[in-house]
Scaffold this motif. Sequence first.
Motif, PDB file in Angstrom:
ATOM      1  N   ALA A   4      64.297  73.893  21.740  1.00 17.15           N
ATOM      2  CA  ALA A   4      64.999  73.530  20.634  1.00 17.15           C
ATOM      3  C   ALA A   4      65.405  72.316  20.458  1.00 17.15           C
ATOM      4  O   ALA A   4      65.277  71.492  19.410  1.00 17.15           O
ATOM      5  N   ALA A   5      65.803  71.621  21.536  1.00 16.77           N
ATOM      6  CA  ALA A   5      66.846  70.324  21.416  1.00 16.77           C
ATOM      7  C   ALA A   5      65.710  68.988  21.078  1.00 16.77           C
ATOM      8  O   ALA A   5      66.387  68.300  19.947  1.00 16.77           O
ATOM      9  N   PRO A   6      64.639  68.904  21.363  1.00 15.86           N
ATOM     10  CA  PRO A   6      63.955  67.574  21.327  1.00 15.86           C
ATOM     11  C   PRO A   6      63.525  67.834  19.382  1.00 15.86           C
ATOM     12  O   PRO A   6      64.189  66.798  18.919  1.00 15.86           O
TER      13      PRO A   6
ATOM     14  N   ILE B  49      67.228  75.427  25.223  1.00 18.26           N
ATOM     15  CA  ILE B  49      67.726  73.976  24.853  1.00 18.26           C
ATOM     16  C   ILE B  49      66.365  73.316  25.115  1.00 18.26           C
ATOM     17  O   ILE B  49      66.047  72.149  24.181  1.00 18.26           O
TER      18      ILE B  49
ATOM     19  N   LEU C 141      65.629  69.212  17.197  1.00 18.28           N
ATOM     20  CA  LEU C 141      66.812  68.842  16.800  1.00 18.28           C
ATOM     21  C   LEU C 141      67.396  67.711  16.670  1.00 18.28           C
ATOM     22  O   LEU C 141      68.046  67.227  15.507  1.00 18.28           O
ATOM     23  N   ILE C 142      66.902  66.924  17.679  1.00 17.37           N
ATOM     24  CA  ILE C 142      67.523  65.676  18.113  1.00 17.37           C
ATOM     25  C   ILE C 142      66.935  64.709  16.824  1.00 17.37           C
ATOM     26  O   ILE C 142      67.505  64.196  16.487  1.00 17.37           O
TER      27      ILE C 142
ATOM     28  N   MET D 255      62.281  66.826  29.396  1.00 17.15           N
ATOM     29  CA  MET D 255      62.297  66.599  27.812  1.00 17.15           C
ATOM     30  C   MET D 255      62.165  65.188  27.291  1.00 17.15           C
ATOM     31  O   MET D 255      61.345  65.032  26.142  1.00 17.15           O
TER      32      MET D 255
ATOM     33  N   SER E 225      68.135  65.323  13.272  1.00 14.48           N
ATOM     34  CA  SER E 225      69.454  64.871  13.267  1.00 14.48           C
ATOM     35  C   SER E 225      69.284  63.241  13.107  1.00 14.48           C
ATOM     36  O   SER E 225      70.202  62.681  12.237  1.00 14.48           O
TER      37      SER E 225
END
Length: 224
Positions: free
Chosen positions: A93-95, A90, A97-98, A24, A101
Amino acid sequence: MEVIHIIKNKKILYLAFILFIASMVLNFPFPHESPYGETVISVLNIPVQSINGLQYVGITSLALLIVSLYFLAKSVNKYHGRVVLIAIIIALAAPSLIVSSFQKTLATGIYAVSYKHEESNCNFKMIDAKTLRGKCELPFENHNRKDVQFTIEFYEKYLFEDDIRMVSLMNNNADYEVKLKGNESKTLIIESDIDVSNIENHVESGSSTGVNIVIKSKGKVRKL
């Protein structure tokens, strides 16, 4: 009732977690448009792609992800498919979203500015024998409540020896100063008449989408 432990091997689980995070991080899309791994190896003067166009960072990141998913599946007693599927979701989508945010909460200055790269475009046409007119539309959003100012430069992401420059011609009349108010969304329109009389094999008309730019402010730089 017998308690079934899902985790079979903690050491393998930790290894899977480390490889997953590494994958990631290599593919993390901040602070520049290119993945964080490319930014790091560029600083070390290591090529980011082969002559055949293979992306070293992308291949490494994918390999680490696959190996981490393998170890993750080996580390649990049951629900292998579900655990792997959740991990893939995850990873995808996570990168983003981080980053979103972070920009909406903690980021300041140009780090709070998002650029809708896929919605940007530039159009070029000759208006006389010596002058090329360029017009670019660049969508920005400032996620911070404070105003931000920066300059814009254009660059060609992949330009080979025989390629003809196009969007980078806009730099002939740079710098372009931009000011975004707090929490403002704005499509910036930049028009420039470019003297191409001393440029050989210049473009006479054309368009480009997904325009690559560099924004700068107070010594900070982002390639978007």
